[in-house]
Every structure is written in C-alpha cells, then in structure tokens.
Design a protein around this motif. Structure first.
Motif, PDB file in Angstrom:
ATOM      1  N   LYS A 149       0.822  -1.218   0.000  1.00 30.57           N
ATOM      2  CA  LYS A 149       0.000   0.000   0.000  1.00 30.57           C
ATOM      3  C   LYS A 149       0.851   1.261   0.000  1.00 30.57           C
ATOM      4  CE  LYS A 149      -4.102  -1.910   2.218  1.00 30.57           C
ATOM      5  NZ  LYS A 149      -4.772  -2.120   3.527  1.00 30.57           N
ATOM      6  N   HIS A 150       1.997   1.202   0.661  1.00 27.13           N
ATOM      7  CA  HIS A 150       2.839   2.399   0.666  1.00 27.13           C
ATOM      8  C   HIS A 150       4.119   2.232  -0.154  1.00 27.13           C
ATOM      9  CE1 HIS A 150       4.949   0.463   4.100  1.00 27.13           C
ATOM     10  NE2 HIS A 150       3.743   0.225   4.578  1.00 27.13           N
ATOM     11  N   ARG A 151       4.018   1.470  -1.271  1.00 23.44           N
ATOM     12  CA  ARG A 151       5.144   1.341  -2.188  1.00 23.44           C
ATOM     13  C   ARG A 151       4.643   1.552  -3.627  1.00 23.44           C
ATOM     14  NH1 ARG A 151       9.336  -1.729  -0.196  1.00 23.44           N
ATOM     15  NH2 ARG A 151      10.442  -0.089  -1.294  1.00 23.44           N
ATOM     16  N   PRO A 152       5.498   2.083  -4.508  1.00 24.88           N
ATOM     17  CA  PRO A 152       5.066   2.304  -5.898  1.00 24.88           C
ATOM     18  C   PRO A 152       4.693   0.986  -6.585  1.00 24.88           C
ATOM     19  CG  PRO A 152       7.435   2.677  -5.633  1.00 24.88           C
ATOM     20  CD  PRO A 152       6.850   2.562  -4.262  1.00 24.88           C
ATOM     21  N   GLU A 153       3.693   1.068  -7.426  1.00 23.79           N
ATOM     22  CA  GLU A 153       3.164  -0.150  -8.036  1.00 23.79           C
ATOM     23  C   GLU A 153       4.173  -0.862  -8.939  1.00 23.79           C
ATOM     24  OE1 GLU A 153      -0.839  -1.023 -10.055  1.00 23.79           O
ATOM     25  OE2 GLU A 153      -1.252   0.746  -8.810  1.00 23.79           O
ATOM     26  N   ALA A 154       5.036  -0.081  -9.532  1.00 23.82           N
ATOM     27  CA  ALA A 154       6.003  -0.670 -10.467  1.00 23.82           C
ATOM     28  C   ALA A 154       6.860  -1.755  -9.823  1.00 23.82           C
ATOM     29  CB  ALA A 154       6.909   0.433 -11.041  1.00 23.82           C
ATOM     30  N   ILE A 155       7.092  -1.636  -8.523  1.00 32.52           N
ATOM     31  CA  ILE A 155       7.970  -2.612  -7.878  1.00 32.52           C
ATOM     32  C   ILE A 155       7.216  -3.679  -7.093  1.00 32.52           C
ATOM     33  CG2 ILE A 155       9.937  -1.022  -7.735  1.00 32.52           C
ATOM     34  CD1 ILE A 155       9.227  -0.801  -4.684  1.00 32.52           C
ATOM     35  N   HIS A 156       5.889  -3.675  -7.139  1.00 28.70           N
ATOM     36  CA  HIS A 156       5.123  -4.646  -6.342  1.00 28.70           C
ATOM     37  C   HIS A 156       5.575  -6.081  -6.561  1.00 28.70           C
ATOM     38  CE1 HIS A 156       1.391  -2.093  -5.092  1.00 28.70           C
ATOM     39  NE2 HIS A 156       2.530  -1.527  -4.784  1.00 28.70           N
TER      40      HIS A 156
ATOM     41  N   ARG B 183      20.210 -14.880  -5.629  1.00 31.05           N
ATOM     42  CA  ARG B 183      18.902 -14.522  -6.209  1.00 31.05           C
ATOM     43  C   ARG B 183      18.455 -13.133  -5.745  1.00 31.05           C
ATOM     44  NH1 ARG B 183      17.711 -19.984  -4.715  1.00 31.05           N
ATOM     45  NH2 ARG B 183      16.657 -19.172  -2.864  1.00 31.05           N
ATOM     46  N   ALA B 184      18.726 -12.828  -4.481  1.00 31.12           N
ATOM     47  CA  ALA B 184      18.350 -11.509  -3.964  1.00 31.12           C
ATOM     48  C   ALA B 184      19.053 -10.416  -4.759  1.00 31.12           C
ATOM     49  CB  ALA B 184      18.688 -11.405  -2.484  1.00 31.12           C
ATOM     50  N   LEU B 185      20.328 -10.641  -5.091  1.00 31.87           N
ATOM     51  CA  LEU B 185      21.068  -9.683  -5.920  1.00 31.87           C
ATOM     52  C   LEU B 185      20.348  -9.414  -7.236  1.00 31.87           C
ATOM     53  CD1 LEU B 185      24.819 -10.770  -5.567  1.00 31.87           C
ATOM     54  CD2 LEU B 185      23.874  -8.518  -5.044  1.00 31.87           C
ATOM     55  N   GLN B 186      19.911 -10.507  -7.866  1.00 29.37           N
ATOM     56  CA  GLN B 186      19.228 -10.360  -9.159  1.00 29.37           C
ATOM     57  C   GLN B 186      17.917  -9.609  -9.030  1.00 29.37           C
ATOM     58  OE1 GLN B 186      18.903 -14.220 -11.034  1.00 29.37           O
ATOM     59  NE2 GLN B 186      21.129 -14.485 -10.908  1.00 29.37           N
ATOM     60  N   ILE B 187      17.153  -9.935  -8.003  1.00 30.82           N
ATOM     61  CA  ILE B 187      15.861  -9.281  -7.815  1.00 30.82           C
ATOM     62  C   ILE B 187      16.046  -7.788  -7.567  1.00 30.82           C
ATOM     63  CG2 ILE B 187      13.804  -9.169  -6.353  1.00 30.82           C
ATOM     64  CD1 ILE B 187      14.332 -12.236  -5.813  1.00 30.82           C
ATOM     65  N   LEU B 188      17.054  -7.462  -6.764  1.00 33.89           N
ATOM     66  CA  LEU B 188      17.313  -6.049  -6.493  1.00 33.89           C
ATOM     67  C   LEU B 188      17.669  -5.316  -7.781  1.00 33.89           C
ATOM     68  CD1 LEU B 188      19.304  -6.199  -3.143  1.00 33.89           C
ATOM     69  CD2 LEU B 188      16.962  -5.435  -3.501  1.00 33.89           C
ATOM     70  N   GLU B 189      18.379  -6.018  -8.663  1.00 32.35           N
ATOM     71  CA  GLU B 189      18.761  -5.398  -9.936  1.00 32.35           C
ATOM     72  C   GLU B 189      17.521  -5.073 -10.781  1.00 32.35           C
ATOM     73  OE1 GLU B 189      21.784  -6.649 -13.339  1.00 32.35           O
ATOM     74  OE2 GLU B 189      22.385  -7.375 -11.354  1.00 32.35           O
ATOM     75  N   THR B 190      16.630  -6.038 -10.905  1.00 38.71           N
ATOM     76  CA  THR B 190      15.403  -5.776 -11.676  1.00 38.71           C
ATOM     77  C   THR B 190      14.609  -4.634 -11.041  1.00 38.71           C
ATOM     78  OG1 THR B 190      13.953  -7.264 -10.448  1.00 38.71           O
ATOM     79  CG2 THR B 190      15.231  -8.238 -12.223  1.00 38.71           C
ATOM     80  N   MET B 191      14.675  -4.543  -9.700  1.00 37.40           N
ATOM     81  CA  MET B 191      13.904  -3.507  -9.014  1.00 37.40           C
ATOM     82  C   MET B 191      14.438  -2.116  -9.315  1.00 37.40           C
ATOM     83  SD  MET B 191      12.561  -4.451  -5.275  1.00 37.40           S
ATOM     84  CE  MET B 191      13.553  -3.297  -4.396  1.00 37.40           C
ATOM     85  N   THR B 192      15.773  -1.965  -9.320  1.00 32.24           N
ATOM     86  CA  THR B 192      16.343  -0.644  -9.587  1.00 32.24           C
ATOM     87  C   THR B 192      16.114  -0.253 -11.044  1.00 32.24           C
ATOM     88  OG1 THR B 192      18.452  -1.793  -9.786  1.00 32.24           O
ATOM     89  CG2 THR B 192      18.079  -0.535  -7.782  1.00 32.24           C
ATOM     90  N   ASN B 193      16.125  -1.252 -11.930  1.00 28.83           N
ATOM     91  CA  ASN B 193      15.912  -0.958 -13.353  1.00 28.83           C
ATOM     92  C   ASN B 193      14.521  -0.406 -13.626  1.00 28.83           C
ATOM     93  OD1 ASN B 193      18.465  -1.767 -13.835  1.00 28.83           O
ATOM     94  ND2 ASN B 193      17.916  -3.791 -14.660  1.00 28.83           N
ATOM     95  N   CYS B 194      13.513  -0.993 -13.020  1.00 26.68           N
ATOM     96  CA  CYS B 194      12.161  -0.523 -13.312  1.00 26.68           C
ATOM     97  C   CYS B 194      11.766   0.654 -12.430  1.00 26.68           C
ATOM     98  CB  CYS B 194      11.138  -1.658 -13.174  1.00 26.68           C
ATOM     99  SG  CYS B 194      10.694  -2.040 -11.479  1.00 26.68           S
ATOM    100  N   GLY B 195      12.486   0.834 -11.306  1.00 26.93           N
ATOM    101  CA  GLY B 195      12.149   1.914 -10.371  1.00 26.93           C
ATOM    102  C   GLY B 195      12.584   3.275 -10.885  1.00 26.93           C
ATOM    103  N   THR B 196      13.750   3.342 -11.549  1.00 18.56           N
ATOM    104  CA  THR B 196      14.271   4.657 -11.968  1.00 18.56           C
ATOM    105  C   THR B 196      14.220   4.898 -13.461  1.00 18.56           C
ATOM    106  OG1 THR B 196      16.453   3.616 -11.870  1.00 18.56           O
ATOM    107  CG2 THR B 196      15.805   5.025 -10.041  1.00 18.56           C
TER     108      THR B 196
END
Lengths: 196, 196
Positions: A149-156, B183-196
């Motif tokens: 709920k308090h995080r941007p949807e893109a990262i859900h 795996r956590a490393l990879q997930i964090l990478e996908t997260m930064t890519n779509c977040g910014t």
DNA sequence: ACGGACATGTAAAGAGTTACATGATTGG
DNA sequence: CCAATCATGTAACTCTTTACATGTCCGT
C-alpha cells in the motif's frame, strides 16, 4: 539481535499489538524468525524507549488495554542500516549434523526411525513455506498487501519476489538437511549389509 | 545440549585434553560444532562428575598440569541414545534470511555489497569443508584414523562416508544460503531498473 | 456461566559469547 | 630472554526457552 529487527521489519507493513506479533512469531512457519510472547513484550518496550517504535494504548471493551506499536522514521533507518551490515563470519549450528556424524555407532534401526522422523518434519515445514510462497507470488499474502500500500506499483512484483526468495531460502536449507538425512539412511544400509 | 554430545563424540575417537578439544571446536571449520574454551572446560568437568568421562591428570615438565579425558561406557551409551532421539520440531534461525527479506527498503548498492560479502564468506567455508571431505574419503583425516583403529575394517569406508556426509550437509546448507543471496542480488537489480 | 481467544506481563534456568585472568613450557 | 604455544580457569553479559501468573472479553 535479530528478534528486534524482525519486529521492526514486520511493523514496517503496519502497526500491530504485542499480541498480534506474538502470534506471528509464535507459529514458526509463518515468519522467518520465531519467538514466544515472553520475549516480544519486553523487546517492544525497549524499542519504544529507544524511539524506534511508538506505542498507543487503547481499550477493547471497558478495561482490557492493548498497546499498538508503529515503526518510527528512526526505527526504519536503524532497520535498514542493520539489513545492509555484513554478517559477522559465523555459521549455523545444526544439531542434526552432529547426530548424523555419529550414527555409525548407533543401532541402525533406531537411527533409521530418527532420520525418517526428521525428514518428515522437514517436509511438513517445506509444504507450509511453499504455500506461503504461492500466496506471495499472487500478491495475496495479508502482510504483503499492507506493505505494498505504501510502495510504488512498479515494484510490487519485485518486492513479492524478494519476500518469496527469503522463504525459498528456508526451503532450500530444509531440503539440504533432509537430503543429508536421506544419504545417511543409505550409508547405514550399506554398512549393515557388509557388517553382518 | 549439543556441545556435550559433540564432546563425547570427538572423545570416542581418542582421549584428549581440554586444550586439544578447545582447538578442535575453536576453528569452527574443523568440526560441525564450535565453542570457546570457556565453555569446554566447565562442561568437561560436569561430564566427568556425571560419569560420562574419566579424566587423568599428568604433568608436562615440572609443574604444568593437564587433564586428559576419556569416554566411559556410560558416556558412549548416553551419546548413542541422544543420537537416535528424534529432534524436537524446530528450525534453524538464519539472520541472513531476515535481512534478505527487507532489502527492498534498503539502498541497493549497500545491499549488494552486503550480499556479495556474505556469498564470499560462505564460499570460503565451503572450500575448507570440501578439503576435509577429500581427506575423509582417502581415510587420511587424523581423527578418523584414530576412530577406525577400534572398528572392523569392513566398515571403514562406510564410516568415512558417513562423516563426509555430515560435512556435505554443511556445504549444501551453505550453498542454499549463498544461492538465496545470489537470487536476492538479481531481484534487487530488476527492481532498480524498473524503479528509476 | 463458561470456555476460548484476547492481552500482557515476571522469573528462573539454560545456552552461548566475550572479556578478564594466570601461569608454565618450549624453541629460537 | 622473549615470544608463541600450552594449559586452565572465572565472570559478566546476552539470548532463548520454559514455566508461572493474571485478568478481560466475546459468543453460546
């Protein structure tokens, strides 16, 4: 030390009472850490004293007080600082691995009973965790929904995947231990065959 | 409780002094359990009081006393009884898994540093254990050689395989945790890519 | 009215870590 | 003679488990 941060981390999703948290940490399968309420209540008070949580007391009915704790900015900061500090080199202590190393001396039948019981326990845990992972991936897990709920949807989805990954870690560790017990069973069998 | 049985188990190979045992349990990689000497000396005295060990004091030089402990029949019996009792359902607590579950909130760069440090640590442990397994399989490990002196030759290889299997368990658990971090490393990478 | 869930605590004991403390022996 | 290793302990502290303890509220 992990308990305190596990508490902060759960409270990042939403405010909770000590009782709710105790249920969470009591059913060990539900979360990655476990603790009885006798640990949780004092720790919550300490965390509030240190300003990492704030608590508000309200009433259920006429007299029954309950205290709801929320994460403060300071609490979140401390949690994140902890999360990225390198773990001090140490390793998990596993009583099972001590046992399997000495089973050559034991009665093979009794040893097999113990090993099979252990394997059964691990499999049950794995089943529970797998269900939880499925829930997380569908974004259906109650606590995850609160978090998102308090995080941007893109990262859900990525957040869900990260939580699922933690439980996958539990599963893989349980599998590793279970397979070790499995191999021990086989080795004991070859031993009895050539011994008698 | 595991320390006491780990001590009994090591002493099944041959009598040892507290000092020797402390070295054994001090270099965590060498054995499946670890403990500092401040734990070991008192525990040895307790085990002797209870008749699971017998100690004999002798002299090194003029004044320096040392006490050598041997496993008694009672001690061996108790060890074996423990080894085949079903573990009470509990699971390993892993601070790393708590951490990885909250890394979505942390700075991705710092998180990556932490994860890579952890992976490095685990790999180092694995290397040490693998060496030890190789030694065990060649029947070259010093303590194993002592053990095999009082066991029939037909089962020597199976005993070695059982000990090696315990270390293989350690390795597999370490791998499971390491892969979880990976795996956590990879997930964090996908997260930064779509977040910014 | 009673049982089960709600709600919060204290206390004691056990297990594990870290620091403090002391002295003897051996090899260079 | 000095450093490293041999050898054994105590004390304080933290963390975890288990047991004890108390009282309220809700539904039937």
């Amino acid at each position: 030390m992990s308990l305190r941060y596990a508490l902060l981390g759960v409270l990042e999703a939403r405010p909770m009472t000590g009782y709710e948290l105790a249920q969470f940490f009591g059913q060990s399968a539900a979360w990655v850490w476990s603790a009885p309420h006798s640990n949780i209540y004092p720790e919550l008070r300490r965390l509030e004293e240190e300003g990492l949580l704030v608590g508000t007391t309200d009433l259920r009915g006429e007299k029954l007080e309950r205290r709801t704790y929320s994460l403060t900015d300071l609490g979140l900061t401390k949690l994140l600082k902890w999360a990225v500090t390198e773990p001090t080199p140490s390793y998990l202590r596993d009583p099972l691995l001590v046992k399997v190393g000495f089973l050559d001396l034991a009665d093979p039948t009794e040893a097999a009973v113990m090993l099979r019981a252990f394997i059964g326990q691990q499999n049950d845990l794995i089943d529970g965790w797998e269900e939880h992972i499925a829930q997380l991936r569908e974004l259906e897990a109650p606590l995850l929904k609160e978090r998102l709920k308090h995080r941007p949807e893109a990262i859900h989805e990525a957040v869900a995947e990260l939580k699922a990954n933690a439980f996958q870690g539990l599963i893989d560790v349980a599998r590793a231990r279970s397979e070790c017990a499995e191999r021990a069973l086989q080795i004991l069998e070859t031993m009895t065959n050539c011994g008698t």
